[in-house]
Design a protein around this motif. Sequence first.
Motif: not given
Length: 678
Positions: A463-464, A298, A300, A437, A439-440, A302, A458-460
């Motif tokens: 969404d959580e 996971i 954050k 994953s 951008n998370t 890209n 929390r995604t880009e």
Amino acid sequence: MPQTYAKVQFNENGTPIAEHFDDVYFSKDDAEAETRYVFIANNQLPERWKNWRTRRFTIGETGFGTGLNFLLAAQTLIEVLQQSPQTKLRHLHFVSTEKYPLPQLDWQRALQPFRHLALCEALGTIKVYPVAGCQRFTFSYQELHFTLDLWIGDVLEQLPNIQYEQAGPIDAWFLDGFAPSKNPGMWQAELFAEMARLSHSTTTFATFTAAGFVKRGLQTAGFNVEKRPGFGRKRDMLAGNFSTCDTVPPMRDTPYLKRAAVKCSHSNTPNIAVIGGGIAAACMAYALTKRGSEVTMITKGNALADAASGNPQAAVYPQLNAQPSYLSQIQVASFAYCKQFYIHLAQSGANFQHDWCGVLQIGFSETVQQRQEKLIDNEIWPNSLIYSVSQQEVADITGVDLPYAGLFIPDAGWLVPAEVVQAVMDAARQLAMVNVSFNTRVIGIEHTDSDSVNVHVRTETGDEKVQQFDAVVFATGHSSQQLPLLDQLPMSLTRGQVESINSQTPLPALRTVLCHKGYLTPALNGRHALGSTYVKQDTNSDYRETESIQNLATQAKSMAACDWAQTLRHDGVGRAAVRCSTPDHLPLVGAIPNCKQQQQQYNGFMEKRRRELPQEPAVYANTFVLTGLGSRGFTTAPLMAEVLASQMFAEAAPLSHELLATINPNRFLLRSLKRGEG
């Protein structure tokens, strides 16, 4: 700390003889048959392995020598898998000691008769430094993995350093070494007691000797001992199994430094989350997949390696001091492992640009020259690792006008970070399921009653969601301070800008990495990496013209005697990133401590007797951290990932008790409590 290589002679039959002990390394008659009979057959390894119920089997050995026992144990496992593919065993962990490692050329000559063995060529290419402590090496053959932990130094000093977290890790002993009459210092009661400490209820042993005092010593230590027919002209040998003993020495552990393993069933495939996207995260994913885990990464970012692991070139070399500091010891162990790790990665078909061209540390001032002279004069580090070079030798090594003497690390070099991260991840995917994953962001961690860990992300798109894992590893670099559970740990963030300058006279001729107050690499695609600035507590990663000027000024000042260093130009191409380090410059590797509870557990611990302290330090279950690598990530990350994976899977660790303590994430809390600051 200082060790020496073995002094070896070869007799008329080509058999190596150790001058230190005036004894042969192996039988001149049929060395392979002797090992297969004495150690493999009398430990019942083929039969045990066919029905082994876990992924790992660990062999302990006293006296590595040429490594023939390791090669034949590996060969036997390969043969067992071919005959019995149903076995669950996929990982052979071989833990050995050696007081005098062989010089590489002598080692390769000694192994010539055994080139038909599967791992012989790979073993002969590794380089072992005569430095006390553990050097870990890993090998693969088809779907099998082999880990070699080589503890350099006197066996009675090194065996107590082997740490583990549950039952004794050794499943079978190869009690080897030179004959008791030639090497009486090894065959002592302390050796047998340490063997007992590292054994468990089904551990076996075998040894070529039948000496009465060896038999009695093993029995006193808790082993059931049988006299069995010896090999060839030897009439008898000893073999047996561990029973119990009330006098087993305690593990060299301290309650508040105990390292927690993953609390979940390893009979099924663990699903482990690795948070991060750089070299630490990639190495962690690889170490876990080697042990049969599925991994979800996971990040954050890209893309992989979009932060500090994305610089154009990274130098790979150990940071050495004139004294054997903990930092230097970890650097040497890390360098020995990462060099072989990257070579193995390239030989396996990975495509990443690199060059083991050496690293030159320039003696650019009188103070630096004195420091370098002291490092050499103290004779802490062997010449095979680092040595002094004259001004003329510097010119020959570098290929450019450089009127300085210095220190040269011949096995070091450079690599392209982002390509390496991708290569490590590709290697992990070949072993087990790996999902990434992008951008998370991790926004929360929740521990369940069943010891699972819920990760809130929390995604880009905003969404959580919640994902459940058997364990979580934070390998998050400079983002660590902003993440749940990690904000309690002390970290330092430092911005660093690296220039990418176009090749200009005389730099096309540069053949090695130059280090001084900054560094300069040989050309890659017509450009050189030049850096780096250190701006504390600055997390901005925008490129700055002011720091570019500063980088060029550092080169000019450090190489003031070089006219060409005064005229280097840049064209505005560069990159800035943020490094994460700790106050003592050592990484954070281990279970994440519950600092509030540990403060209650150990407040005033210096006044308490050790046996009165709680044996299990409070940690967040199945939640681990690997961060704080600073600017040495590509040197230290591969071994630190192995250290953490060994902890998580309750394996024998590749670092001593003292070194493990220096990277324990709760060390800063304990130091404050020791000072009475609780």
